[in-house]
Design a protein around this motif. Structure first.
Motif, PDB file in Angstrom:
ATOM      1  N   GLN A   1       1.833   6.777  -6.895  1.00  0.00           N
ATOM      2  CA  GLN A   1       0.830   7.787  -7.222  1.00  0.00           C
ATOM      3  C   GLN A   1       1.372   9.199  -6.987  1.00  0.00           C
ATOM      4  O   GLN A   1       1.142  10.102  -7.781  1.00  0.00           O
ATOM      5  CB  GLN A   1      -0.427   7.562  -6.389  1.00  0.00           C
ATOM      6  N   ASN A   2       2.075   9.378  -5.886  1.00  0.00           N
ATOM      7  CA  ASN A   2       2.639  10.689  -5.575  1.00  0.00           C
ATOM      8  C   ASN A   2       3.689  11.106  -6.602  1.00  0.00           C
ATOM      9  O   ASN A   2       3.809  12.281  -6.948  1.00  0.00           O
ATOM     10  CB  ASN A   2       3.253  10.690  -4.178  1.00  0.00           C
TER      11      ASN A   2
ATOM     12  N   GLU B   1       0.822  -1.200   0.000  1.00  0.00           N
ATOM     13  CA  GLU B   1       0.000   0.000   0.000  1.00  0.00           C
ATOM     14  C   GLU B   1       0.859   1.254   0.000  1.00  0.00           C
ATOM     15  O   GLU B   1       0.579   2.214  -0.710  1.00  0.00           O
ATOM     16  CB  GLU B   1      -0.928  -0.002   1.214  1.00  0.00           C
ATOM     17  N   ALA B   2       1.931   1.223   0.786  1.00  0.00           N
ATOM     18  CA  ALA B   2       2.846   2.366   0.827  1.00  0.00           C
ATOM     19  C   ALA B   2       3.555   2.534  -0.516  1.00  0.00           C
ATOM     20  O   ALA B   2       3.776   3.656  -0.985  1.00  0.00           O
ATOM     21  CB  ALA B   2       3.862   2.175   1.950  1.00  0.00           C
TER      22      ALA B   2
ATOM     23  N   LYS C   1       1.219   4.096  -2.969  1.00  0.00           N
ATOM     24  CA  LYS C   1       1.055   5.502  -2.640  1.00  0.00           C
ATOM     25  C   LYS C   1       2.229   6.319  -3.162  1.00  0.00           C
ATOM     26  O   LYS C   1       2.060   7.431  -3.685  1.00  0.00           O
ATOM     27  CB  LYS C   1       0.940   5.662  -1.114  1.00  0.00           C
TER      28      LYS C   1
END
Length: 366
Positions: free
Chosen positions: A75-76, A68-69, A72
């Motif tokens: 995406q960032n 999940e990290a 993320k």
């Protein structure tokens, strides 16, 4: 004998008129579907720049927390964060530079201070709801973001031209076969089928998430209406305007048979059939001055109504709820609105009903 006099003998809304009317009502369904298909075919979805460095960055080998990290971070890196100095969603058109992305992948250091550049490799789109739209297929985002709205505007320009052309043709040739006492009813009941078309469109869009397939499924059934040609009778009023009196008489006699009424034995049409009003043109709506004022009043009302109606209908996906449910509810609420309109027009007339409705909407907006 004048056609309006014959219409009184046939009955205001007999079986013959109902059969014709039902066929016309069915045509309205695809009209509604195409009028608002833009809501789904060009639906906006989340998008971000294609970043080559991230394409081979695999997050699946990590455990759930790390995965999940990892996602993320991707995406960032693919979409810089907005700040107070940028317009909302501007980041969807930018990406971090390749050098900063490579460094961030290893250091987990993502911040607005990293250098950014415009998207150069295209965009990726969120396809969780819409598998494809014209925006996704043709990259109508960022500097091309206005094109979907432009295409919808062009559609309504076509609607404007069609209204002027075919409205004038209808006034010149006639198509009216409904008697005076039922014209309010006939003019509004047909709108129920427009609402049915919207409800059908919501269902089609829910089950068909690819825009080309949706457009095809919505369009092909319209070809069936060509089957009307052998069964849909010509307008007797138009035939009279063309001095084709014998054909007009045959159609009128058929209508009388279907409606189970008897016409006079000396019934016929001739060159004296018709009224001077048939010679009037579009310009007569603007003369004399009292008529001109009424025309502009009606036009302004139509502009206000259409801006409000289509502005809301085309924005149902922006209501913050399920797109399909909001569109379905929007279409379904038109049914009781049309029913109420029939009652209001019968009891209060057009002027009071329109004035009260516009005033109520103005108070709500205020």
């Amino acid at each position: 004998m004048d056609f309006d006099d014959v219409l009184k003998l046939l009955g205001d809304f007999g079986r013959y008129q109902k059969r014709q009317y039902a066929m016309v009502c069915l045509i309205v369904i695809p009209v509604a579907i195409h009028s608002l298909s833009h809501v789904f075919i060009s639906a906006k979805t989340d998008h971000w720049c294609v970043v080559p460095e991230l394409q081979n960055f695999n997050c699946t080998n990590s455990d759930s927390v790390e995965r999940e990290a990892c996602i993320k971070i991707k995406q960032n890196l693919a979409r810089p964060k907005d700040d107070v100095n940028t317009i909302p969603n501007e980041a969807q058109c930018w990406m971090y530079t390749s050098e900063d992305i490579t460094e961030a992948l290893f250091t987990n250091n993502v911040s607005r201070e990293l250098d950014i550049t415009l998207c150069t490799n295209g965009w990726e789109y969120d396809t969780s709801q819409y598998k494809s739209t014209i925006i996704q297929e043709f990259d109508l985002v960022c500097e091309k973001a206005a094109k979907p709205s432009l295409s919808q505007s062009i559609f309504f320009v076509g609607t404007l031209v069609g209204s002027l052309v075919f409205g004038a043709l209808a006034d010149k040739f006639g198509t009216e076969t409904v008697g005076v006492s039922k014209r309010t009813y006939a003019g509004l009941v047909i709108e129920f089928f427009f609402a049915f078309g919207l409800i059908i469109m919501a269902g089609l869009a829910y089950f068909i998430r690819e825009w080309r397939t949706l457009q095809l499924v919505a369009s092909v059934p319209g070809l069936l209406y060509f089957l009307y040609i052998p069964f849909f009778p010509e307008s007797a009023r138009w035939l009279i305007s063309q001095k084709r009196y014998d054909e007009a008489k045959k159609i009128t006699e058929k209508a009388a048979t279907v409606n189970n009424v008897n016409l006079p034995t000396d019934f016929h049409f001739s060159e004296h059939t018709g009224k001077p009003s048939s010679l009037m043109s579009f310009l007569d709506l603007f003369r004399p001055w009292p008529v001109c004022k009424r025309t502009f009043n009606v036009m302004l009302c139509w502009i206000a109504v259409n801006i409000s109606y289509f502005g809301l209908s085309l924005s149902t996906s922006d209501f913050g709820v399920n797109h399909y449910i909001s569109f379905l509810v929007s279409g379904a609420t038109e049914i009781p609105a049309y029913a109420l309109s029939i009652v209001a027009l019968d009891y209060f007339g057009r002027r009071r009903s329109l004035s009260a409705t516009c005033y109520s909407v103005a108070l709500l907006v205020y």
